[in-house]
Design an enzyme around this catalytic site. Sequence first.
Site, PDB file in Angstrom:
ATOM      1  N   GLY A  14      64.240  48.581  19.964  1.00  0.00           N
ATOM      2  CA  GLY A  14      63.952  47.170  20.204  1.00  0.00           C
ATOM      3  C   GLY A  14      63.020  46.893  21.370  1.00  0.00           C
ATOM      4  O   GLY A  14      63.075  45.825  21.977  1.00  0.00           O
ATOM      5  N   ASN A  16      59.832  46.310  21.199  1.00  0.00           N
ATOM      6  CA  ASN A  16      58.947  45.194  20.828  1.00  0.00           C
ATOM      7  C   ASN A  16      59.678  43.862  20.924  1.00  0.00           C
ATOM      8  O   ASN A  16      59.108  42.853  21.345  1.00  0.00           O
ATOM      9  CB  ASN A  16      58.385  45.400  19.419  1.00  0.00           C
ATOM     10  CG  ASN A  16      57.214  46.354  19.435  1.00  0.00           C
ATOM     11  OD1 ASN A  16      56.128  45.993  19.852  1.00  0.00           O
ATOM     12  ND2 ASN A  16      57.443  47.588  19.006  1.00  0.00           N
ATOM     13  N   ARG A  95      63.694  48.899   6.679  1.00  0.00           N
ATOM     14  CA  ARG A  95      63.972  48.678   5.253  1.00  0.00           C
ATOM     15  C   ARG A  95      62.781  47.965   4.617  1.00  0.00           C
ATOM     16  O   ARG A  95      62.174  47.096   5.255  1.00  0.00           O
ATOM     17  CB  ARG A  95      65.199  47.787   5.077  1.00  0.00           C
ATOM     18  CG  ARG A  95      66.423  48.272   5.811  1.00  0.00           C
ATOM     19  CD  ARG A  95      67.345  49.053   4.912  1.00  0.00           C
ATOM     20  NE  ARG A  95      68.491  49.522   5.678  1.00  0.00           N
ATOM     21  CZ  ARG A  95      69.557  50.073   5.124  1.00  0.00           C
ATOM     22  NH1 ARG A  95      69.633  50.227   3.828  1.00  0.00           N
ATOM     23  NH2 ARG A  95      70.555  50.497   5.867  1.00  0.00           N
ATOM     24  N   HIS A 113      52.923  47.503  13.057  1.00  0.00           N
ATOM     25  CA  HIS A 113      52.840  48.881  12.560  1.00  0.00           C
ATOM     26  C   HIS A 113      51.987  49.713  13.520  1.00  0.00           C
ATOM     27  O   HIS A 113      50.930  49.262  13.956  1.00  0.00           O
ATOM     28  CB  HIS A 113      52.217  48.900  11.154  1.00  0.00           C
ATOM     29  CG  HIS A 113      52.147  50.276  10.579  1.00  0.00           C
ATOM     30  ND1 HIS A 113      53.244  50.890   9.992  1.00  0.00           N
ATOM     31  CD2 HIS A 113      51.140  51.174  10.534  1.00  0.00           C
ATOM     32  CE1 HIS A 113      52.892  52.112   9.614  1.00  0.00           C
ATOM     33  NE2 HIS A 113      51.628  52.308   9.927  1.00  0.00           N
TER      34      HIS A 113
END
Length: 203
Positions: A14, A16, A95, A113
């Site tokens: 976490g 980000n 996911r 990404h």
Amino acid sequence: MRPLKLGILGSGKGSNFLALARAIQEGNVPAEIVLVGSDQPQAGILESARGMGLPVFVSRTGPFQTKLEPDIEEELAEALSRAGVELVVLAGYMRVVKVPLLRRFGGRIINIHPSLLPAFPGLKAWEQAVRAGVKETGCTVHWVNEVVDGGSTIRQWKVPVQAGDTAESLHARIQTAEHRLLPEVVGDLATRKISWLQDPRTE
Ligand code: GRF
């Protein structure tokens, strides 16, 4: 202008999420985190969110590793809707997003990404970059659709690959860039400097 309501989904440590939460606290991003969701009950992102007193949602575990079963994803979509989420931010969410989330939040989901997409989609993009021997990689914030890492690019940040870089050292440098890029993009979406695929305030 009232703050943009964010739902953040993550499966990992976490960092980000923390960068975004800090930028909001410091007054640099006119947004409010209204829900933090995870598929991993032990994830660091949940611990950080709880520590900040933010509401959290943990998905039920289904039979698959890489996607949620439709009824489980529907529960997640429902929780995000109930919290009043306007923008869903995938920050290390492992996911694949399917119909239940896309039906409710299509055009309002972004992902960060760790590569300059379309180069190196999929897992461990920094390792892919080291193996490919490229001189430059980076990170991308893009809209999320049904194609994994395939939605249109919003903004990218370049990161040089240095001589002697290992996958780990490169990943660390990419993450530093991510922590600047993600808050910047969310801020520009909140102020409409970046146009939305599906603006929640003009529906
Ligand atoms: C980031 O490198 C992001 O690009 C990728 O997953 C990682 C999440 O890291 N999608 P963190 O949990 O935010 O630290």
